[in-house]
Motif scaffolding. Structure first.
Motif, PDB file in Angstrom:
ATOM      1  N   ILE A 245       7.952   0.609  -5.642  1.00 45.23           N
ATOM      2  CA  ILE A 245       7.645   1.968  -6.110  1.00 45.23           C
ATOM      3  C   ILE A 245       6.194   2.045  -6.580  1.00 45.23           C
ATOM      4  O   ILE A 245       5.713   1.147  -7.271  1.00 45.23           O
ATOM      5  CB  ILE A 245       8.616   2.375  -7.248  1.00 45.23           C
ATOM      6  CG1 ILE A 245      10.042   2.479  -6.668  1.00 45.23           C
ATOM      7  CG2 ILE A 245       8.199   3.699  -7.892  1.00 45.23           C
ATOM      8  CD1 ILE A 245      11.133   2.574  -7.701  1.00 45.23           C
ATOM      9  N   CYS A 246       5.488   3.095  -6.210  1.00 39.46           N
ATOM     10  CA  CYS A 246       4.088   3.280  -6.597  1.00 39.46           C
ATOM     11  C   CYS A 246       3.993   3.743  -8.042  1.00 39.46           C
ATOM     12  O   CYS A 246       4.610   4.743  -8.418  1.00 39.46           O
ATOM     13  CB  CYS A 246       3.430   4.292  -5.662  1.00 39.46           C
ATOM     14  SG  CYS A 246       1.695   4.598  -6.074  1.00 39.46           S
ATOM     15  N   ILE A 247       3.214   3.011  -8.857  1.00 40.81           N
ATOM     16  CA  ILE A 247       3.052   3.378 -10.272  1.00 40.81           C
ATOM     17  C   ILE A 247       2.222   4.650 -10.383  1.00 40.81           C
ATOM     18  O   ILE A 247       2.414   5.469 -11.273  1.00 40.81           O
ATOM     19  CB  ILE A 247       2.323   2.249 -11.054  1.00 40.81           C
ATOM     20  CG1 ILE A 247       3.106   0.948 -10.974  1.00 40.81           C
ATOM     21  CG2 ILE A 247       2.118   2.655 -12.514  1.00 40.81           C
ATOM     22  CD1 ILE A 247       2.340  -0.256 -11.486  1.00 40.81           C
ATOM     23  N   ALA A 248       1.280   4.833  -9.444  1.00 39.25           N
ATOM     24  CA  ALA A 248       0.367   5.968  -9.514  1.00 39.25           C
ATOM     25  C   ALA A 248       1.041   7.300  -9.190  1.00 39.25           C
ATOM     26  O   ALA A 248       0.784   8.309  -9.847  1.00 39.25           O
ATOM     27  CB  ALA A 248      -0.813   5.734  -8.587  1.00 39.25           C
ATOM     28  N   CYS A 249       1.902   7.335  -8.174  1.00 36.45           N
ATOM     29  CA  CYS A 249       2.459   8.635  -7.760  1.00 36.45           C
ATOM     30  C   CYS A 249       3.979   8.662  -7.667  1.00 36.45           C
ATOM     31  O   CYS A 249       4.565   9.704  -7.387  1.00 36.45           O
ATOM     32  CB  CYS A 249       1.839   9.071  -6.426  1.00 36.45           C
ATOM     33  SG  CYS A 249       2.513   8.186  -5.002  1.00 36.45           S
ATOM     34  N   GLY A 250       4.634   7.526  -7.896  1.00 33.13           N
ATOM     35  CA  GLY A 250       6.089   7.516  -7.889  1.00 33.13           C
ATOM     36  C   GLY A 250       6.735   7.382  -6.521  1.00 33.13           C
ATOM     37  O   GLY A 250       7.964   7.343  -6.421  1.00 33.13           O
ATOM     38  N   GLN A 251       5.925   7.289  -5.476  1.00 34.34           N
ATOM     39  CA  GLN A 251       6.444   7.122  -4.117  1.00 34.34           C
ATOM     40  C   GLN A 251       7.385   5.910  -4.051  1.00 34.34           C
ATOM     41  O   GLN A 251       7.053   4.837  -4.531  1.00 34.34           O
ATOM     42  CB  GLN A 251       5.262   6.945  -3.151  1.00 34.34           C
ATOM     43  CG  GLN A 251       5.595   6.376  -1.794  1.00 34.34           C
ATOM     44  CD  GLN A 251       6.200   7.398  -0.840  1.00 34.34           C
ATOM     45  OE1 GLN A 251       6.149   8.604  -1.069  1.00 34.34           O
ATOM     46  NE2 GLN A 251       6.791   6.911   0.231  1.00 34.34           N
ATOM     47  N   ASN A 252       8.558   6.108  -3.464  1.00 34.23           N
ATOM     48  CA  ASN A 252       9.521   5.017  -3.302  1.00 34.23           C
ATOM     49  C   ASN A 252       9.466   4.534  -1.855  1.00 34.23           C
ATOM     50  O   ASN A 252       9.716   5.303  -0.944  1.00 34.23           O
ATOM     51  CB  ASN A 252      10.917   5.525  -3.665  1.00 34.23           C
ATOM     52  CG  ASN A 252      11.933   4.391  -3.759  1.00 34.23           C
ATOM     53  OD1 ASN A 252      11.676   3.276  -3.306  1.00 34.23           O
ATOM     54  ND2 ASN A 252      13.074   4.670  -4.337  1.00 34.23           N
TER      55      ASN A 252
ATOM     56  N   ARG B  57       0.860  -1.177   0.000  1.00 30.21           N
ATOM     57  CA  ARG B  57       0.000   0.000   0.000  1.00 30.21           C
ATOM     58  C   ARG B  57       0.896   1.227   0.000  1.00 30.21           C
ATOM     59  O   ARG B  57       1.862   1.308   0.752  1.00 30.21           O
ATOM     60  CB  ARG B  57      -0.877   0.003   1.249  1.00 30.21           C
ATOM     61  CG  ARG B  57      -1.814   1.192   1.328  1.00 30.21           C
ATOM     62  CD  ARG B  57      -2.584   1.174   2.635  1.00 30.21           C
ATOM     63  NE  ARG B  57      -3.414   2.357   2.767  1.00 30.21           N
ATOM     64  CZ  ARG B  57      -3.004   3.503   3.313  1.00 30.21           C
ATOM     65  NH1 ARG B  57      -1.785   3.607   3.781  1.00 30.21           N
ATOM     66  NH2 ARG B  57      -3.821   4.543   3.381  1.00 30.21           N
ATOM     67  N   CYS B  58       0.519   2.182  -0.863  1.00 29.31           N
ATOM     68  CA  CYS B  58       1.297   3.419  -0.941  1.00 29.31           C
ATOM     69  C   CYS B  58       0.887   4.347   0.210  1.00 29.31           C
ATOM     70  O   CYS B  58      -0.293   4.673   0.346  1.00 29.31           O
ATOM     71  CB  CYS B  58       1.050   4.094  -2.281  1.00 29.31           C
ATOM     72  SG  CYS B  58       1.872   5.694  -2.412  1.00 29.31           S
ATOM     73  N   PRO B  59       1.835   4.777   1.047  1.00 29.79           N
ATOM     74  CA  PRO B  59       1.499   5.659   2.169  1.00 29.79           C
ATOM     75  C   PRO B  59       1.102   7.060   1.706  1.00 29.79           C
ATOM     76  O   PRO B  59       0.486   7.817   2.458  1.00 29.79           O
ATOM     77  CB  PRO B  59       2.795   5.697   2.996  1.00 29.79           C
ATOM     78  CG  PRO B  59       3.882   5.327   2.053  1.00 29.79           C
ATOM     79  CD  PRO B  59       3.266   4.443   1.003  1.00 29.79           C
ATOM     80  N   LYS B  60       1.429   7.404   0.464  1.00 29.06           N
ATOM     81  CA  LYS B  60       1.150   8.751  -0.044  1.00 29.06           C
ATOM     82  C   LYS B  60      -0.226   8.844  -0.716  1.00 29.06           C
ATOM     83  O   LYS B  60      -1.033   9.701  -0.398  1.00 29.06           O
ATOM     84  CB  LYS B  60       2.245   9.127  -1.049  1.00 29.06           C
ATOM     85  CG  LYS B  60       2.519  10.611  -1.159  1.00 29.06           C
ATOM     86  CD  LYS B  60       3.821  10.808  -1.926  1.00 29.06           C
ATOM     87  CE  LYS B  60       3.764  12.066  -2.759  1.00 29.06           C
ATOM     88  NZ  LYS B  60       4.874  12.086  -3.736  1.00 29.06           N
ATOM     89  N   CYS B  61      -0.539   7.898  -1.650  1.00 27.89           N
ATOM     90  CA  CYS B  61      -1.797   8.004  -2.396  1.00 27.89           C
ATOM     91  C   CYS B  61      -2.753   6.840  -2.131  1.00 27.89           C
ATOM     92  O   CYS B  61      -3.817   6.762  -2.731  1.00 27.89           O
ATOM     93  CB  CYS B  61      -1.516   8.135  -3.894  1.00 27.89           C
ATOM     94  SG  CYS B  61      -1.022   6.598  -4.673  1.00 27.89           S
ATOM     95  N   SER B  62      -2.367   5.915  -1.238  1.00 30.88           N
ATOM     96  CA  SER B  62      -3.225   4.790  -0.820  1.00 30.88           C
ATOM     97  C   SER B  62      -3.516   3.757  -1.905  1.00 30.88           C
ATOM     98  O   SER B  62      -4.454   2.980  -1.767  1.00 30.88           O
ATOM     99  CB  SER B  62      -4.549   5.301  -0.247  1.00 30.88           C
ATOM    100  OG  SER B  62      -4.293   6.130   0.857  1.00 30.88           O
TER     101      SER B  62
HETATM  102 ZN   LIG Z   1       1.237   6.300  -4.535  1.00 32.88          ZN
END
Ligand SMILES: [Zn+2]
Length: 145
Positions: free
Chosen positions: A51-58, A37-42
């Motif tokens: 790495i999150c494909i949606a927002c790039g969060q590493n 789960r991405c902590p930035k965009c969920s």
């Molecule tokens: Zn994200």
């Protein structure tokens, strides 16, 4: 001789692949799929990624996914691929979980001809084979609710 504490007659379940799901704590419990789960965009992912494909969060958190979902699409396999542990015919589905994660999985406990898009399914562990220690090697499939 003292008992080592390790019951030699107790069969254990061993995951076919490590890190994909957590085994249930009781024999009739459900396994839990482990995703990210991405902590930035969920956004959720399965299998896990970094790495999150949606927002790039590493750097994503490990997340437990729902045990129920819906058949989003499916195909019927009419032939058993070489080396496969599943015998044809069977339905290979893309199951959408409430977290908006698409999981590719074999459907079990159902006639492939009865499978429908939108059908509610839940996760189930299925014994694929026995390993050299006599333990059951298990993998997840989905079955109609
Ligand atoms: Zn994200």
């Amino acid at each position: 001789m003292t008992d080592s504490g390790e019951g030699s007659t107790t069969k254990r379940m061993v995951p076919l692949r490590e890190g994909i799901f957590r085994l249930p704590e009781t024999p009739d419990g459900k396994p839990v799929l482990l995703g990210s789960r991405c902590p930035k965009c969920s956004a959720y992912y399965f299998p896990k990624r970094r790495i999150c494909i949606a927002c790039g969060q590493n750097g994503l958190d490990e997340a437990e996914l729902s045990t129920r979902g819906k058949v989003w699409t499916y195909t019927i396999a009419g032939q058993t691929p070489p080396g496969s542990l599943v015998e044809a015919p069977y339905a290979l589905a893309v199951v959408e979980l409430p977290e908006k994660v698409a999981i590719r999985a074999v459907l079990t406990d159902v006639d492939p001809a009865e499978v429908k898009v939108g059908m509610e399914v839940e996760i189930k562990l299925v014994k694929m084979k026995e390993n050299e220690d006599g333990n059951d090697v298990v993998s997840y499939m989905f079955r109609p609710v």
